[in-house]
Design a protein around this motif. Structure first.
Motif, PDB file in Angstrom:
ATOM      1  N   ALA A 230      83.317  52.676 -28.675  1.00  0.00           N
ATOM      2  CA  ALA A 230      83.471  53.884 -29.496  1.00  0.00           C
ATOM      3  C   ALA A 230      84.306  53.558 -30.728  1.00  0.00           C
ATOM      4  N   THR A 231      83.852  53.981 -31.893  1.00  0.00           N
ATOM      5  CA  THR A 231      84.628  53.768 -33.126  1.00  0.00           C
ATOM      6  C   THR A 231      85.746  54.785 -33.259  1.00  0.00           C
ATOM      7  N   ASP A 232      85.565  55.958 -32.622  1.00  0.00           N
ATOM      8  CA  ASP A 232      86.574  57.009 -32.633  1.00  0.00           C
ATOM      9  C   ASP A 232      86.577  57.656 -31.254  1.00  0.00           C
ATOM     10  N   ALA A 233      87.752  58.093 -30.805  1.00  0.00           N
ATOM     11  CA  ALA A 233      87.878  58.757 -29.510  1.00  0.00           C
ATOM     12  C   ALA A 233      88.727  60.008 -29.693  1.00  0.00           C
ATOM     13  N   LEU A 234      88.153  61.173 -29.394  1.00  0.00           N
ATOM     14  CA  LEU A 234      88.802  62.447 -29.656  1.00  0.00           C
ATOM     15  C   LEU A 234      89.046  63.213 -28.370  1.00  0.00           C
ATOM     16  N   LEU A 235      90.278  63.658 -28.193  1.00  0.00           N
ATOM     17  CA  LEU A 235      90.643  64.470 -27.036  1.00  0.00           C
ATOM     18  C   LEU A 235      90.219  65.905 -27.303  1.00  0.00           C
ATOM     19  N   SER A 236      89.325  66.416 -26.475  1.00  0.00           N
ATOM     20  CA  SER A 236      88.755  67.740 -26.715  1.00  0.00           C
ATOM     21  C   SER A 236      89.797  68.832 -26.545  1.00  0.00           C
TER      22      SER A 236
END
Length: 365
Positions: A230-236
């Motif tokens: 993953a190039t970006d990982a976002l906490l929902s």
């Protein structure tokens, strides 16, 4: 009529542990094969039946993500398949209906007929029929499936890795390459980083997507997603749309929902750029409804779609998956976060509930 004694993990009541019981399995009929199971993945779909989220007639044997060895065949001219190793697909296609002929085997209009059988595949030691999820019932020492549902794989393929091909890889990878046709020009978001989500994420990376955003409510899963590319990982959270816009201004061109909730299905649509396509993969409760912002739909030419079992073509796709695995591009072993013996299957399901889990695998050898 000869039946063989096997052990199976039987669901008698939702929200109760599976019980390991002696069962009796039939001989394969014409057009069928019987497999000795080598490894079975514990899918979140199975977990939904186990906890009562999805209904199923009981008693039942769950399980559908399998790799095994063919030990008996129903047709004399198929005897050469005995000893062959295979992964099982839950979507046995007829190959001749209009959908199969058009290349959409997961939409086969004759699948119910393909699963029909004149007598039960599996019964209790008292002779009572046992329901089998997907007409497979893979949490058992042996299963009977249509011959076309047993897809050959190389004999040296690791069973714990190979079993993943039958469901989470077929669904997640297939949705990316067949359902949404991801290309190097695309920006991708994957909502839910369990087995299907991680498979979709890897497929997007392998397909060359220029940005691959992982979204999940668990930081542990996001850390794993980073390791898978993953190039970006976002906490929902409540600001997740703003987070996506920040890392990918305008929204993503392709999104994949792998959770199974109306809220995350809605989100997959709302984070799209104009002309984007959202693909919903997660199984939802019966009667669930997805709500769409009409302006986003109409004014931005956005689309939302399904891709049942990844719209896969298993007989063709499996060799590609194996090649990507052998090259190191498709990381299967790393997706297996815990391994269990068959008698530990309930512990395996408990491990599936842990925040960092991707796939628990039960090994029969």
């Amino acid at each position: 009529m000869t039946r063989t004694k096997i052990l199976g993990a039987v669901l008698a009541k939702p929200q109760e542990p599976l019980g390991i019981h002696e069962l009796l399995i039939d001989e394969p009929l014409p057009g069928e094969v019987r497999l000795r199971i080598l490894a079975a993945g514990l899918c979140h779909s199975d977990l939904h039946y186990l906890d009562g989220t999805l209904p199923i007639d009981l008693p039942a044997v769950l399980g559908h993500e399998l790799m095994g060895e063919i030990v008996a065949v129903g047709d004399a001219d198929a005897v050469d398949r005995i000893g062959e190793r295979a992964v099982v697909t839950i979507t046995p296609s007829c190959g001749i209906c209009d959908q199969c002929s058009a290349g959409f085997s997961t939409r086969c209009t004759r699948v119910t007929r393909r699963r029909y059988r004149s007598r039960p595949k599996v019964v209790t030691k008292h002779g009572e029929p046992v329901n089998l999820l997907g007409s497979i019932g893979g949490f058992a020492e042996q299963v009977i499936v249509p011959a076309a549902a047993a897809i050959p794989v190389p004999v040296d393929l690791s069973p714990s890795a190979g079993c993943l091909l039958g469901c989470c890889i077929a669904t997640g990878f297939g949705a990316v390459v067949h359902g949404a046709s991801v290309s190097p020009l695309d920006t991708v978001a994957v909502i839910g980083c369990g087995g299907v989500g991680i498979a979709a994420l890897q497929a997007a990376r392998i397909s060359g997507a220029r940005q691959v955003i992982a979204i999940d409510v668990h930081e542990e899963k996001l850390e794993r997603a980073r390791n898978f590319g993953a190039t970006d990982a976002l906490l929902s959270g409540s600001d997740i749309i703003e987070q996506v816009q920040k890392v990918c201004p305008g929204g993503v061109t392709k999104s994949f929902e792998a959770v199974g909730s109306p809220a995350t299905a809605d989100l997959s649509f709302e984070i799209l750029s104009a002309g984007g396509v959202a693909t919903v993969l997660g199984l939802e409760r019966p009667g669930s409804r997805i709500s769409l912002d009409a302006a986003l739909l109409i004014e931005g030419d956005r689309r939302i779609q399904g891709a049942y079992m990844g719209s896969n073509q298993m007989a063709r796709d499996v060799l590609g998956y194996v090649d990507h695995y052998r090259s190191g591009a498709l990381e299967l072993d790393q997706m297996v976060t815990s391994r269990w013996k068959f008698e530990q299957i309930n512990e395996g399901f408990a491990a599936m509930r842990e925040p960092g889990a991707i796939r628990s695998v039960v090994e029969f050898i």
